[in-house]
Design a protein around this motif. Sequence first.
Motif, PDB file in Angstrom:
ATOM      1  N   ALA A   1      82.532 -59.909 -51.580  1.00 43.93           N
ATOM      2  CA  ALA A   1      83.383 -60.553 -50.582  1.00 43.93           C
ATOM      3  C   ALA A   1      83.609 -59.609 -49.413  1.00 43.93           C
ATOM      4  O   ALA A   1      83.698 -58.389 -49.591  1.00 43.93           O
ATOM      5  CB  ALA A   1      84.725 -60.965 -51.193  1.00 43.93           C
TER       6      ALA A   1
ATOM      7  N   PRO B   1      85.093 -64.536 -52.044  1.00 43.90           N
ATOM      8  CA  PRO B   1      84.589 -64.318 -53.402  1.00 43.90           C
ATOM      9  C   PRO B   1      84.391 -65.664 -54.093  1.00 43.90           C
ATOM     10  O   PRO B   1      85.304 -66.483 -54.121  1.00 43.90           O
ATOM     11  CB  PRO B   1      85.703 -63.503 -54.063  1.00 43.90           C
TER      12      PRO B   1
ATOM     13  N   ARG C   1      79.724 -64.006 -58.044  1.00 42.56           N
ATOM     14  CA  ARG C   1      79.981 -63.264 -59.284  1.00 42.56           C
ATOM     15  C   ARG C   1      78.828 -63.446 -60.270  1.00 42.56           C
ATOM     16  O   ARG C   1      78.491 -62.518 -61.016  1.00 42.56           O
ATOM     17  CB  ARG C   1      81.309 -63.700 -59.896  1.00 42.56           C
TER      18      ARG C   1
ATOM     19  N   GLU D   1      83.609 -55.044 -59.036  1.00 39.12           N
ATOM     20  CA  GLU D   1      83.800 -55.610 -57.704  1.00 39.12           C
ATOM     21  C   GLU D   1      84.595 -54.643 -56.823  1.00 39.12           C
ATOM     22  O   GLU D   1      85.592 -54.075 -57.249  1.00 39.12           O
ATOM     23  CB  GLU D   1      84.547 -56.940 -57.787  1.00 39.12           C
TER      24      GLU D   1
END
Length: 435
Positions: free
Chosen positions: A214, A347, A352, A372
């Motif tokens: 992100a 995000p 992911r 992350e």
Amino acid sequence: MRLTSLAAVLMAIASVPVAAQLSSAETAMTKTIDAEQDRTIRFLETMVNQNSGTLNLQGVEAVGKMVRAELEPLGFDVKWIPLPETGRAGHIFATHKGSGRGKKMVLIAHLDTVFEPDSPFQTFKREGDRAIGPGVGDDKGGIAIIVAALRAMHQAGTLKDADIVVALTGDEERPGSPIDKARADLIAAGKWADVALEFEGLATDGGKDFATIARRSSTSWTLKTTGRTGHSSGVFGEGLGFGAIYEMARILDAFREELREPNLTYNVGVIGGGTPAAIDEQGLKIAASGKTNIVAETAIARGDLRSLTDEQDARARAKMQAIVAKHLPGTGAELTFAEDGYPPMAPTDGNRALLATLNRVNRDMGLPEMAEWDPAKRGAADISFVAKDTDGLAGMGPAGEKSHAPGESVDLPSIARQAKRAAILMSRLAQEPAR
């Protein structure tokens, strides 16, 4: 060996990630990248020694030609897209047609740097495992990683089936205008792609590598306040009111107090007020004058707004406008937002899932998994323009320090490490069904 020493050794072995068996092609790619590391560094040095500050149009195009010479032998159709109407040099877009069955990938980096020809910081210098130079990490190191990974894929035979667009913008550091024209080709590539990989700097902390799923947006705003001018003996009274500077102070302090939430920031970069006050066409310099006994007629401030999602951005803008509307007596105010900002890379579950794929690569390479990275610690980047249309990972470039400052440096071993990750990841994605 003493028992305590044996136990320590066993504990150390247990703490090392267990590597699964890489395929023969993947092993070959890692060996190629190691064998060609000196070649990769020489290519990086050549790029760094060519100034490509955003406004050095010829320099940006020259770096583009260097990259063309690397990609065409790998089977890429390389195009230079000139953009004189935006006031910038242009972009390199290179297309590799694969089988059409695997995931389509767009690889994003940029040719330009923040260091224009008048900067004293101009040349590449190596100090052991560190290299210093303008753009050595941001983002010529990222370009070097892309080329190293693709060369390894080509030699191992995994590039043959891969559908890839390499998108290298020439104005990431100072985007051309209008932004919709400056980023039209990148946005189109994002709509085509299943996966976007951005090769700006790797996030690191405490010796650990982190993944970027992100990035926040970046949009500038301008606030202008007005007041009734006159002798300061009448300030706060019904006739004159509070003046432009008090109105400006009220608004900015309310921003500070009322707009606090995670991943949201709103910087004030320049401010001025008086009778009169005006800002230049570039929005960089404010000229103002006044006397202590005159109520200020005009005040101007410019800043930026950074958010993690479109929803957060809209919410912040609405709050800011509501604050602006509550004028002090005798004053007025207007808040405008620029139309050429960078959108957020939010995000997402898709990002992911892509990180999970990368972490399988890490495990198979015997590397620790990557957590992350905090998006509040990263700036905006070009991957944000494709984030709504495709899954993405940012920060696939090298580790380094002092980005955008004299003394910018890159950790040279991280170039090989990142190239190996990228080559294996892309080779595996090329075998996964397209969406």
